[in-house]
Every structure is written in structure tokens, then in C-alpha cells.
Design an enzyme around this catalytic site. Structure first.
Site, PDB file in Angstrom:
ATOM      1  N   ARG A  39       0.824  -1.214   0.000  1.00 15.88           N
ATOM      2  CA  ARG A  39       0.000   0.000   0.000  1.00 15.88           C
ATOM      3  C   ARG A  39       0.857   1.263   0.000  1.00 15.88           C
ATOM      4  NH1 ARG A  39      -3.288   0.093   5.224  1.00 15.88           N
ATOM      5  NH2 ARG A  39      -1.228   0.628   6.005  1.00 15.88           N
ATOM      6  N   SER A  40       2.036   1.196   0.664  1.00 17.25           N
ATOM      7  CA  SER A  40       2.914   2.367   0.768  1.00 17.25           C
ATOM      8  C   SER A  40       4.124   2.270  -0.147  1.00 17.25           C
ATOM      9  CB  SER A  40       3.394   2.530   2.217  1.00 17.25           C
ATOM     10  OG  SER A  40       2.304   2.663   3.093  1.00 17.25           O
ATOM     11  N   CYS A 130       6.496   0.726  25.263  1.00 18.34           N
ATOM     12  CA  CYS A 130       6.977   2.096  25.465  1.00 18.34           C
ATOM     13  C   CYS A 130       6.924   2.523  26.931  1.00 18.34           C
ATOM     14  CB  CYS A 130       6.183   3.065  24.601  1.00 18.34           C
ATOM     15  SG  CYS A 130       4.391   2.869  24.724  1.00 18.34           S
ATOM     16  N   GLN A 157      -0.187   8.517  29.087  1.00 15.69           N
ATOM     17  CA  GLN A 157       0.417   8.151  27.812  1.00 15.69           C
ATOM     18  C   GLN A 157      -0.177   8.937  26.646  1.00 15.69           C
ATOM     19  OE1 GLN A 157       0.653   3.614  29.417  1.00 15.69           O
ATOM     20  NE2 GLN A 157       1.039   3.835  27.235  1.00 15.69           N
ATOM     21  N   GLY A 161       1.243   6.918  20.849  1.00 17.34           N
ATOM     22  CA  GLY A 161       1.396   5.496  21.111  1.00 17.34           C
ATOM     23  C   GLY A 161       0.366   4.645  20.390  1.00 17.34           C
ATOM     24  N   HIS A 243       5.362  10.218  26.949  1.00 15.00           N
ATOM     25  CA  HIS A 243       4.675   9.512  28.035  1.00 15.00           C
ATOM     26  C   HIS A 243       5.217   9.987  29.378  1.00 15.00           C
ATOM     27  CE1 HIS A 243       2.807   7.112  25.110  1.00 15.00           C
ATOM     28  NE2 HIS A 243       3.323   5.920  25.362  1.00 15.00           N
TER      29      HIS A 243
END
Length: 340
Positions: A39-40, A130, A157, A161, A243
Site C-alpha cells: 500500500r505504501s 513504550c 500516555q 502510542g 509519556h
């Protein structure tokens, strides 16, 4: 002599950060390939002063490449990581797929660099969640000094994220508050995120906790010490990047707040900003684009015998994902591959 490196998921937030950080830290790259989904395909991404055109991950030949940084999610990782590993390329994976496999090292280089030595088990190394990554950087030097019994952490957060769609949702909902008729209904999140907080990240488990909270428990035990007891409440807040965590730590023995502050000042990957005055602490806005994990508000907890409170802030796209992955690659190079 440098490394041949692959970045899979190069068009996403974390993949682009991986490319930026590889360039910023002057990782010894002889050749680099930027991969994306069909797709990219053909999207251009930056690597230092170079522009790379993405290649299709489907059918890509990983043989001859030394390290692959994966930022493509668990489903795609499940398909492509074993292919790359079987072709002799060490995979450093940012998804949650391999974090809890006992044969695959889960690494934060400031905390357990020696764990990378076990990459040969499956030619794969896992990058932690994360919220865990920044926390354990702060916990480890204190644990080495006074041995942690229990941690109570509340996270704040940022929406990054959850990916680009979440960033767009916060932006569009915020704008919609000021334009009648332009209100934006929640799609990424179950409730409005603009001017709100949501105590729900990932799916709910049978015991009432969320999977994000469970991840922090399981990963801290694997990275730092299985004896540590930890309970977490993870909250999504209307912040784009960065975060924050309020951490309460109970130790086996007494640790004075001044000694804790000195220990953290000397610890790798940490910057202490802790003045007891207005603005004498770090907030998410100030940590964006930075490598360090920032610690503020260090103070004794007088409600328990051996307690310390602290505030921990970090760029989740960096230390929480891309930076930690690049640091793992650096550690792998120094300890095991020894090129560059």
C-alpha cells in the site's frame, strides 16, 4: 566496515524515527533498505541527507543484511520476522509478539545489555513496551542499590502510542470544539480524547486490568527482576508525543531521597531535572525529540518504611520505541557482531 540494515515499516511514525535516529547517532551503515507494505510502496522517506524509496517487504531478500529493525505490528511481524531470521538477518522487533517468549531476549540496553547475547536462540531480539522502557531505565540503578520490593505506577500516555490515526483524532476533535458542526466522533478511542483522559489502553483482561498494565508487570519482571511486584494503571491523555509516569517504589532497605537523586544523576540514559520550584520539573512537551529519560519530583514517601516517589517523562517514539531499537542494534554490534 559498517552494517547492512533494513528498516521495516519505514513509512510509519516509529519507522521514520528509526531512520532519523540511525542517522543522528551515526550508526555505521554501509547499506540501508526501507521496507513498507504494498500500500505504501514507492513512498519516499528521509535518512540523514539521503532520500530512500520504500521497497515491498513481500518477497524481500534479507540474506546479506545484518540487522532488521521491525516496526510493522504483530501480525506482519509473525509472517516476516522468521523469514528474515532464517536468512541470517538479526531482527529487532518493536511489536509485542516476541516479548514474552523465554527464548527471545527482551532488552533495554541501559538495564540488561548482556541479554542481547542470547539473540542466537532465534535470531530475534524484542523491544519492550513504550511505558515499560522508560520506567525500567529509572528502576534499575535504584534496584541495584536498595533492591525494589514493589512498584505502583500510574501512566499518562500520549496518543502517538496509538499511531497516526490517533494523533489525527486528537487534532480534529480539538479543532472541532471551537467550530460548531465540526465535532468529531471517537473512532480510535472508545471515548473523546480531546480535553479528556481515558483509563483504558489495550484490551481488558479477566482480572479487570488492561493488557497494557499487564505488559508493564510482565516486562519489568523479565528485564529487571522477577521478584519485583508491580501494579499499574495506564491512562491515555490528550498529549501528542511523550509519556509520563508517576512511580512509587518500595525498597527492601531504606534509600534516602538525596542518594536516590545522586544515583539517578549518574545513571546511563537519565537526565535529572528536580528543583522544588514552579517549573523545576520536565513535562512531555519538553522531552519531544530528546534521547534522555527525564526524572523529576524525587521525594521520600513517608507512608511506607522504605519508599520513594518520582516523576518520569520520555519521548515514547524515541526511548519507548525507535531509540531503544537502535540502542539494541548498537549493543548487538559491540557485543556480538563487531563490525563498524
Amino acid at each position: 566496515m559498517g552494517y547492512k540494515v533494513v528498516v521495516a515499516g519505514a513509512t510509519g511514525n516509529v519507522g521514520r524515527e528509526m531512520l532519523n535516529i540511525l542517522a543522528e547517532r551515526q550508526f555505521p551503515v554501509d547499506e540501508i533498505a526501507a521496507l513498507a507494505s504494498r500500500r505504501s510502496l514507492g513512498t519516499e522517506v528521509s535518512f540523514g541527507d539521503k532520500t530512500l524509496t520504500t521497497k515491498d517487504i513481500e518477497g524481500f531478500d534479507f540474506s546479506g543484511y545484518d540487522i532488521a529493525l521491525f516496526a510493522i505490528g504483530s501480525d506482519a511481524t509473525k509472517k516476516y520476522a522468521p523469514i528474515a531470521a532464517a536468512q541470517g538477518c538479526v531482527v529487532i522487533d518493536n511489536s509485542s509478539l516476541y516479548r514474552y517468549d523465554p527464548e527471545i531476549p527482551l532488552v533495554v540496553p541501559e538495564v540488561n545489555p548482556e541479554a542481547v547475547d542470547n539473540y542466537k536462540n532465534k535470531n530475534i531480539i524484542a523491544n519492550p513496551n513504550c511505558s515499560t522502557a522508560q520506567m525500567v531505565v529509572a528502576l534499575k540503578p535504584l534496584h541495584d542499590r536498595a533492591k525494589i520490593k514493589r512498584v505502583v505506577v500510574s501512566t499518562y500516555q500520549s496518543v502517538s502510542g496509538s499511531g497516526k490515526e490517533a494523533i489525527d483524532e486528537l487534532w480534529n476533535q480539538t479543532k472541532g470544539m471551537y467550530v460548531p458542526g465540526q465535532e468529531v466522533e471517537p473512532k480510535v478511542y472508545p471515548k473523546q480524547i480531546a480535553f479528556n483522559v481515558i483509563p483504558h489502553i489495550d484490551v481488558f483482561l479477566d482480572d479487570g486490568s488492561t493488557k497494557e498494565e499487564w505488559k508493564m508487570v510482565a516486562e519489568t519482571k523479565k528485564i529487571v527482576d522477577p521478584a519485583i511486584k508491580l501494579t499499574a494503571t495506564c491512562v491515555r491523555v490528550p498529549v501528542f508525543v511523550g509519556h509520563s509516569e508517576a512511580i512509587n517504589i518500595e525498597f527492601e532497605e531504606f534509600l534516602d531521597e538525596d542518594e536516590a537523586r545522586d544515583i539517578l544523576r549518574e545513571a546511563p540514559g537519565i537526565m535529572v531535572v528536580d528543583k522544588r520550584e514552579p517549573g523545576g520539573y520536565v513535562t512531555p512537551v519538553e522531552c519531544v525529540g530528546e534521547f534522555a529519560t527525564y526524572i523529576s519530583r524525587i521525594r521520600q514517601d513517608s507512608t511506607i518504611e522504605n519508599g520513594i516517589n518520582l516523576w518520569c517523562v520520555s519521548d515514547n517514539l524515541r526511548k519507548g520505541a525507535a531509540l531503544n531499537a537502535v540502542q539494541i542494534a548498537e549493543t548487538l554490534g559491540k557485543r556480538c557482531l563487531k563490525k563498524g
